[in-house]
Design a protein around this motif. Structure first.
Motif, mmCIF file in Angstrom:
data_model
loop_
_atom_site.group_PDB
_atom_site.id
_atom_site.type_symbol
_atom_site.label_atom_id
_atom_site.label_comp_id
_atom_site.label_asym_id
_atom_site.label_seq_id
_atom_site.Cartn_x
_atom_site.Cartn_y
_atom_site.Cartn_z
ATOM 1 N N PRO A 1 0.961 -1.030 -0.222
ATOM 2 C CA PRO A 1 -0.153 -0.255 0.085
ATOM 3 C C PRO A 1 1.274 1.122 0.013
ATOM 4 N N SER A 2 0.564 2.379 -0.414
ATOM 5 C CA SER A 2 1.584 3.463 -0.810
ATOM 6 C C SER A 2 1.337 4.244 0.345
ATOM 7 N N GLN A 3 2.321 4.583 0.633
ATOM 8 C CA GLN A 3 2.571 6.099 1.671
ATOM 9 C C GLN A 3 2.695 5.029 2.941
ATOM 10 N N GLY A 4 2.640 3.860 3.390
ATOM 11 C CA GLY A 4 2.894 3.083 4.521
ATOM 12 C C GLY A 4 1.398 3.273 5.272
ATOM 13 N N ASN A 5 0.388 3.309 4.583
ATOM 14 C CA ASN A 5 -1.041 3.541 4.477
ATOM 15 C C ASN A 5 -0.896 1.765 5.758
ATOM 16 N N PRO A 6 -1.762 1.168 6.307
ATOM 17 C CA PRO A 6 -3.009 0.015 6.638
ATOM 18 C C PRO A 6 -3.234 -0.476 5.402
ATOM 19 N N ARG A 7 -3.031 -1.501 4.985
ATOM 20 C CA ARG A 7 -4.245 -2.364 4.057
ATOM 21 C C ARG A 7 -5.501 -1.674 4.753
ATOM 22 N N PRO A 8 -6.436 -2.102 3.853
ATOM 23 C CA PRO A 8 -7.558 -1.851 3.764
ATOM 24 C C PRO A 8 -8.267 -2.941 3.882
ATOM 25 N N ARG A 9 -9.024 -3.085 4.381
ATOM 26 C CA ARG A 9 -10.118 -4.542 5.308
ATOM 27 C C ARG A 9 -11.206 -4.742 4.858
ATOM 28 N N PRO A 10 -11.827 -5.695 4.440
ATOM 29 C CA PRO A 10 -12.987 -5.787 3.487
ATOM 30 C C PRO A 10 -13.615 -4.531 3.871
ATOM 31 N N GLY A 11 -15.065 -3.822 3.496
ATOM 32 C CA GLY A 11 -15.875 -3.150 4.119
ATOM 33 C C GLY A 11 -15.426 -1.452 4.183
ATOM 34 N N ASP A 12 -13.833 -1.123 4.189
ATOM 35 C CA ASP A 12 -13.163 0.285 4.628
ATOM 36 C C ASP A 12 -13.577 0.745 3.353
ATOM 37 N N LEU A 13 -13.742 2.266 4.119
ATOM 38 C CA LEU A 13 -13.953 3.099 3.168
ATOM 39 C C LEU A 13 -12.347 3.746 2.907
ATOM 40 N N ILE A 14 -12.572 4.355 1.951
ATOM 41 C CA ILE A 14 -11.165 4.289 1.348
ATOM 42 C C ILE A 14 -11.349 5.944 0.572
ATOM 43 N N GLU A 15 -10.939 7.217 1.342
ATOM 44 C CA GLU A 15 -10.992 8.506 0.454
ATOM 45 C C GLU A 15 -9.431 8.406 -0.353
ATOM 46 N N ILE A 16 -9.460 8.832 -1.439
ATOM 47 C CA ILE A 16 -8.639 9.147 -2.497
ATOM 48 C C ILE A 16 -8.949 10.574 -2.601
ATOM 49 N N PHE A 17 -7.270 11.772 -2.908
ATOM 50 C CA PHE A 17 -7.096 12.880 -2.900
ATOM 51 C C PHE A 17 -7.135 13.148 -4.149
ATOM 52 N N ARG A 18 -7.530 13.415 -4.899
ATOM 53 C CA ARG A 18 -7.951 13.789 -6.300
ATOM 54 C C ARG A 18 -7.519 15.156 -6.357
ATOM 55 N N ILE A 19 -7.270 15.884 -7.166
ATOM 56 C CA ILE A 19 -6.929 17.466 -7.397
ATOM 57 C C ILE A 19 -8.810 18.245 -7.556
ATOM 58 N N GLY A 20 -8.716 18.983 -6.217
ATOM 59 C CA GLY A 20 -9.655 19.276 -6.315
ATOM 60 C C GLY A 20 -11.093 19.095 -5.564
ATOM 61 N N TYR A 21 -11.220 17.858 -4.972
ATOM 62 C CA TYR A 21 -12.333 17.376 -4.895
ATOM 63 C C TYR A 21 -11.505 15.566 -4.470
ATOM 64 N N GLU A 22 -12.451 14.767 -3.895
ATOM 65 C CA GLU A 22 -12.164 13.844 -3.180
ATOM 66 C C GLU A 22 -13.049 12.744 -3.547
ATOM 67 N N HIS A 23 -12.320 11.666 -3.652
ATOM 68 C CA HIS A 23 -12.794 10.432 -4.530
ATOM 69 C C HIS A 23 -13.076 9.361 -3.808
ATOM 70 N N TRP A 24 -14.024 8.399 -3.363
ATOM 71 C CA TRP A 24 -14.523 7.377 -2.535
ATOM 72 C C TRP A 24 -14.780 5.749 -3.071
ATOM 73 N N ALA A 25 -13.873 5.091 -2.393
ATOM 74 C CA ALA A 25 -14.220 3.940 -2.936
ATOM 75 C C ALA A 25 -14.155 2.741 -1.569
ATOM 76 N N ILE A 26 -15.134 1.825 -1.572
ATOM 77 C CA ILE A 26 -15.178 0.682 -0.671
ATOM 78 C C ILE A 26 -14.194 -0.462 -0.873
ATOM 79 N N CYS A 27 -13.206 -0.993 -0.169
ATOM 80 C CA CYS A 27 -12.263 -2.130 -0.479
ATOM 81 C C CYS A 27 -13.310 -3.686 -0.025
ATOM 82 N N VAL A 28 -13.496 -4.473 -1.207
ATOM 83 C CA VAL A 28 -14.059 -5.517 -1.483
ATOM 84 C C VAL A 28 -13.186 -6.806 -1.291
ATOM 85 N N GLU A 29 -11.423 -7.051 -1.582
ATOM 86 C CA GLU A 29 -11.020 -7.570 -1.063
ATOM 87 C C GLU A 29 -9.421 -7.714 -1.606
ATOM 88 N N GLY A 30 -8.735 -7.628 -1.021
ATOM 89 C CA GLY A 30 -7.373 -7.784 -1.546
ATOM 90 C C GLY A 30 -7.388 -6.390 -2.338
#
Length: 128
Positions: A1-30
């Motif tokens: 994982p990038s920047q020493g982040n903990p690995r996302p677990r299934p069900g975790d919400l992931i905030e992605i810092f795009r230019i000008g806005y945040e994009h969101w995703a949800i981890c399903v596996e791996g």
């Protein structure tokens, strides 16, 4: 994982810092995540038109492919406010959405509402 982040677990919400806005995703596996992809992103990745499109496709992608080189973090920030649904229920709800086309609007149906709805059963966004 990038920047020493903990690995996302299934069900975790992931905030992605795009230019000008945040994009969101949800981890399903791996490294697989489910997220809203405005159809225009298919053609012009990251172009401004993707923000104004009013439909989005629910896609399952590799986290790397969604990041476009942006930084990210696991952010289940509403856990203190709402009880997350059981993980198997989150994953079942999430998988049921893949490849569906949903109404999308920055104000009341954005990617953050989408993932909060799946994790908590409550569509909330603090971005607006």
């Amino acid at each position: 994982p990038s920047q020493g982040n903990p690995r996302p677990r299934p069900g975790d919400l992931i905030e992605i810092f795009r230019i000008g806005y945040e994009h969101w995703a949800i981890c399903v596996e791996g490294d697989r995540v489910v997220h809203l992809a405005p159809p225009s992103e298919e053609f012009v990745a990251g172009s401004i038109t993707s923000i104004f499109s009013n439909r989005a496709v629910v896609k399952c992608s590799r986290l790397e492919d969604v990041l476009h080189g942006c930084s990210w973090k696991v952010n289940n920030k509403l856990d203190g406010t709402y009880l997350p649904l059981p993980v198997d229920k989150i994953l079942q709800r999430t998988r049921n959405m893949i490849n569906k086309i949903v109404q999308y609007s920055l104000i009341d149906g954005n990617c953050e509402h989408f993932v909060n709805e799946l994790r908590y059963g409550v569509p909330r966004s603090q971005q607006v």
